[in-house]
Every structure is written in C-alpha cells, then in structure tokens.
Design an enzyme around this catalytic site. Structure first.
Site, mmCIF file in Angstrom:
data_model
loop_
_atom_site.group_PDB
_atom_site.id
_atom_site.type_symbol
_atom_site.label_atom_id
_atom_site.label_comp_id
_atom_site.label_asym_id
_atom_site.label_seq_id
_atom_site.Cartn_x
_atom_site.Cartn_y
_atom_site.Cartn_z
ATOM 1 C CB ALA A 107 -0.851 0.014 1.209
ATOM 2 N N GLY A 150 0.998 -5.116 0.876
ATOM 3 C CA GLY A 150 -0.286 -5.080 0.190
ATOM 4 C C GLY A 150 -0.105 -5.702 -1.289
ATOM 5 C CD GLU A 153 -2.107 -7.335 3.133
ATOM 6 O OE1 GLU A 153 -1.695 -6.107 2.787
ATOM 7 O OE2 GLU A 153 -2.845 -7.515 4.261
ATOM 8 C CD GLU A 173 1.870 -5.216 5.805
ATOM 9 O OE1 GLU A 173 2.821 -6.090 6.145
ATOM 10 O OE2 GLU A 173 1.076 -5.530 4.893
HETATM 11 N N1 CAA Z 1 4.560 3.256 -0.675
HETATM 12 C C1 CAA Z 1 4.930 4.405 -1.133
HETATM 13 N N2 CAA Z 1 6.304 4.575 -1.895
HETATM 14 C C2 CAA Z 1 7.060 3.347 -2.009
HETATM 15 C C3 CAA Z 1 6.396 2.269 -1.622
HETATM 16 C C4 CAA Z 1 5.395 1.983 -0.797
HETATM 17 N N3 CAA Z 1 5.125 0.868 -0.382
HETATM 18 N N4 CAA Z 1 7.742 1.461 -1.805
HETATM 19 C C5 CAA Z 1 8.338 2.013 -2.712
HETATM 20 N N5 CAA Z 1 8.094 3.318 -2.724
HETATM 21 C C6 CAA Z 1 8.716 4.345 -3.333
HETATM 22 C C7 CAA Z 1 9.824 4.913 -2.728
HETATM 23 O O1 CAA Z 1 9.584 5.720 -1.630
HETATM 24 C C8 CAA Z 1 10.817 5.507 -3.621
HETATM 25 O O2 CAA Z 1 10.348 6.802 -4.070
HETATM 26 P P1 CAA Z 1 10.973 8.174 -4.383
HETATM 27 O O3 CAA Z 1 12.040 7.834 -5.016
HETATM 28 O O4 CAA Z 1 10.166 9.040 -4.349
HETATM 29 O O5 CAA Z 1 11.822 8.125 -2.674
HETATM 30 C C9 CAA Z 1 10.695 4.511 -4.957
HETATM 31 O O6 CAA Z 1 9.514 3.792 -4.546
HETATM 32 C C10 CAA Z 1 11.452 3.557 -5.102
HETATM 33 O O7 CAA Z 1 11.813 2.732 -3.736
HETATM 34 P P2 CAA Z 1 13.316 2.633 -2.964
HETATM 35 O O8 CAA Z 1 14.267 3.843 -3.379
HETATM 36 O O9 CAA Z 1 12.979 2.299 -1.580
HETATM 37 O O10 CAA Z 1 13.633 1.339 -3.843
HETATM 38 P P3 CAA Z 1 14.814 0.263 -3.108
HETATM 39 O O11 CAA Z 1 15.098 -0.583 -4.415
HETATM 40 O O12 CAA Z 1 15.983 0.744 -2.496
HETATM 41 O O13 CAA Z 1 13.996 -0.627 -2.178
HETATM 42 C C11 CAA Z 1 12.042 -1.906 -1.534
HETATM 43 C C12 CAA Z 1 12.895 -1.399 -2.664
HETATM 44 C C13 CAA Z 1 12.580 -2.987 -0.533
HETATM 45 C C14 CAA Z 1 10.748 -2.550 -1.896
HETATM 46 C C15 CAA Z 1 11.469 -0.443 -0.839
HETATM 47 O O14 CAA Z 1 11.106 0.526 -1.481
HETATM 48 C C16 CAA Z 1 10.647 -0.836 0.431
HETATM 49 O O15 CAA Z 1 11.101 -1.592 1.513
HETATM 50 N N6 CAA Z 1 9.364 -0.478 0.099
HETATM 51 C C17 CAA Z 1 8.229 -0.486 1.184
HETATM 52 C C18 CAA Z 1 7.640 -1.800 1.310
HETATM 53 C C19 CAA Z 1 6.738 -2.056 2.588
HETATM 54 O O16 CAA Z 1 6.863 -1.473 3.686
HETATM 55 N N7 CAA Z 1 5.558 -2.171 2.117
HETATM 56 C C20 CAA Z 1 4.190 -2.455 3.081
HETATM 57 C C21 CAA Z 1 3.472 -1.134 2.756
HETATM 58 S S1 CAA Z 1 2.141 -1.176 4.212
HETATM 59 C C22 CAA Z 1 0.809 -2.055 3.522
HETATM 60 O O17 CAA Z 1 1.080 -2.653 2.403
HETATM 61 C C23 CAA Z 1 -0.108 -2.178 4.314
HETATM 62 C C24 CAA Z 1 -1.204 -3.282 4.096
HETATM 63 O O18 CAA Z 1 -1.495 -4.248 4.518
HETATM 64 C C25 CAA Z 1 -2.249 -3.065 2.777
#
Ligand code: CAA
Length: 299
Positions: A107, A150, A153, A173
């Site tokens: 998400a 998400g 999911e 999460e």
């Molecule tokens: N939401 C918003 N933006 C996201 C995102 C997310 N879930 N995941 C990645 N992005 C964005 C980053 O902020 C970044 O944007 P900017 O260039 O503007 O900074 C861009 O995508 C590229 O991401 P990274 O620079 O972080 O890329 P990376 O290759 O270094 O890392 C990754 C990749 C490991 C997937 C890392 O992006 C990450 O950990 N993302 C979050 C994963 C996460 O925590 N997901 C769970 C979300 S909560 C949820 O989903 C609740 C639910 O149950 C519904």
C-alpha cells in the site's frame, strides 16, 4: 535504444496475435496507459486483451516510479478494470502482473502516513480492495520482483500465483508499526501455515520464490522473462473451458477457505448438481463419448 510506446503497442498486439507475447523491458508498461474493451482510460494500469482467442484479460500495474505502490487511484482503476473484464463475455481468465522489479511494494506508505484512526475506520480504508477477491472469473497473479505488504496481499487475493525466480514475498508492515490490513494475516496463514506466517508477519522478513513454492504460496516458478507468457498460457487454458463452469469451480474451491468441511462439501455438491443444468456439462460429456473436442458456449 528504447522502443516508443506506439512501437511497443504494435509489437505486443502483433505478437499476441501470433501467440507469442513479447515482454516489456523492466519497469516499462506493456502499452502505456491504454483503453480496455470498455474504452475506460487508465493512468496507473496498462490493460489489454491477449491470447490467440483474445480471451485473456491482462492488467499490468504501471506505477514504476513508486514500485507499483498501491495508491488509492491505482486500486480504484484496478477495481474498474476487473469490473470491465468481468462484464466482457470474451474474457475467460485474467492475469495481473507488475514490472520485473516489482509486482507491488505494498500500500502507498506516503498516502497512509498522516491518516488517523477515525479516517481509516469511517472510510473503510482498504475495503475497496475486496473486489479482487470477489471477481467470478479466475485471476492469476504473475509476480516478478517485490510482492510486499499489500502487494503480497494482492497476489494472495488472486486464484493462482505464478512467480519469477527473483520474486520476493513479505509482510513487512510490522517494521512500519502496523500490521497487514488487506487479508495478509488470514490468507498467508491459510497458504503457508501458522509458523511461517507468524515468522513473516512478526519479523517482516521476506521469502524467496523458491521458498514460497516450497511453502505452497505459489504454484509454479519460472525464469523472470518467461513468467508472463507462462501465466498467459495458463489463463488461455482456463479460458478454453466453459466460463460458466469455471466460475462454479472457483466458487467451490473458495468455499474451502470460508466454511467448515461439511459446509464446503455441501456447497460443492450443490454446484456439481448445478452443472447438470448447463448446456456445457451436456456438451462436455457428449464430446467425450463422441471422441471430439467440446465446443463450450458458456451456457
Ligand atoms: N509506498 C510508497 N512509496 C513506495 C513504496 C510504498 N509501499 N515502496 C516503494 N516506494 C517508493 C519509494 O519511496 C521510492 O520513491 P522516491 O524515489 O520518491 O523516494 C521509490 O518507490 C523506489 O523505492 P526505493 O528507493 O525504496 O527502492 P529500493 O530498491 O531501494 O527498495 C523496497 C525497494 C525494498 C521495496 C523498498 O522500497 C521498501 O521497503 N518499500 C516499502 C515496502 C513496504 O513496507 N510495504 C508495506 C507497505 S504497508 C501495507 O502494504 C499495508 C497493507 O497491509 C495494505
């Protein structure tokens, strides 16, 4: 040199017609934002029909700059695209995919960052995602790269998960101070069992495609560049059967996740009997006896 969106479109359409679908380069849409059969426009998705019979609905999540983070706009478009495919009598199965780097990284954290309890509760935050799990037509998730939070999911809301070798699944999460909110604690536990689900949800650790296969989360693993064609081939196979009976089969398998064994077998029996009210059941068995291929009419 990178192909223009128009050139890519021609390639994909031409190759889909000739049975072989060319893969897009990483983090690129298949078609760019395009219309599906209803004429609806999409900003976050590339939507098309594919397969030799044009009976597979293909939805590519197309928000590469955010690794396909599932913002509200994207999920609203996904709901619309699925509804369009559900209503399209030509479509017999649907494939949802992302890019080679990310199926979806979860998400949208930036969208969630400043939300409060009241807003989440009153708006039923994330409840619109349920559309994915209530589509009657079979849905295959073709997962390359990250399927986190998400994203994992979303894949689990689909009926079949195919993974590319480098796919990574996780429910991170807990690292954000929250818990999965789109079915992760429930579907992951049913798919991989309590111990591994607990470990993933409590540590935020990811599992590889091979581990996901071993745990029963995904049914098959493919080389990264073969994944989408394999998912489309599976969807074509499904779509060549009766769409009506496929929906009944899907409903019956899903009953296994929602009811007791006794209720589930009763549901199955009712649906099994119901197939005897269809032309396609009669045609299927008649074709077998006459030693020919069945011609289903979805009725
Ligand atoms: N939401 C918003 N933006 C996201 C995102 C997310 N879930 N995941 C990645 N992005 C964005 C980053 O902020 C970044 O944007 P900017 O260039 O503007 O900074 C861009 O995508 C590229 O991401 P990274 O620079 O972080 O890329 P990376 O290759 O270094 O890392 C990754 C990749 C490991 C997937 C890392 O992006 C990450 O950990 N993302 C979050 C994963 C996460 O925590 N997901 C769970 C979300 S909560 C949820 O989903 C609740 C639910 O149950 C519904």
């Amino acid at each position: 040199m990178a192909a223009s969106p128009r050139a890519l479109f021609r390639l994909v359409v031409a190759s889909a017609r000739s049975r072989v679908l060319l893969l897009p380069p990483p983090a690129r849409p298949l078609l760019g934002a395009r219309a599906c059969s209803t004429g609806a426009q999409f900003h976050y998705l590339a939507v098309q029909k594919t397969g030799t019979q044009q009976n597979v609905g293909l939805i590519q999540l197309n928000r590469p700059q955010a690794l396909n983070a599932l913002c509200e706009g994207l999920m609203e478009e996904l709901r619309r695209a699925l509804e369009a495919m559900e209503n399209d009598p030509q479509v017999g199965a649907i494939v949802i995919t992302g890019s080679q780097k990310a199926f979806a990284a979860g998400a949208d954290i930036k969208e969630m960052q400043n939300k409060g309890f009241q807003e989440c509760y009153s708006s039923g935050f994330l409840s619109g995602w349920d559309k994915v799990s209530t589509v009657r037509k079979p849905v295959i998730a073709a997962v390359n790269g990250y399927a986190l939070g998400g994203g994992c999911e979303l894949a689990m809301m689909c009926d079949i998960i195919y993974a590319g070798e480098k796919a990574q699944f996780g429910q991170p999460e807990i690292l954000l101070g929250t818990i999965p909110g789109a079915g992760g604690t429930q579907r992951l536990t049913r798919a991989v069992g309590k111990s591994l689900a607990m470990e993933m949800v409590l540590t935020g650790d990811r599992i590889s495609a091979a581990e996901a296969k071993e745990a029963g989360l995904v049914s098959k693993v493919f080389p990264v560049d073969k994944l989408l064609n394999a998912a489309i081939a599976c969807a074509e196979k499904i779509a060549s059967n009766s769409k009506l009976v496929a929906a009944m089969a899907k409903e019956s398998v899903n009953a296994a996740f929602e009811t007791t064994l006794a209720e589930g077998t009763r549901t199955e029996k009712r649906l099994f009997y119901a197939t005897f009210a269809t032309d396609d059941r009669r045609e299927g068995m008649t074709a077998f006896v006459e030693k020919r291929k069945a011609k289903f009419t979805d009725s």
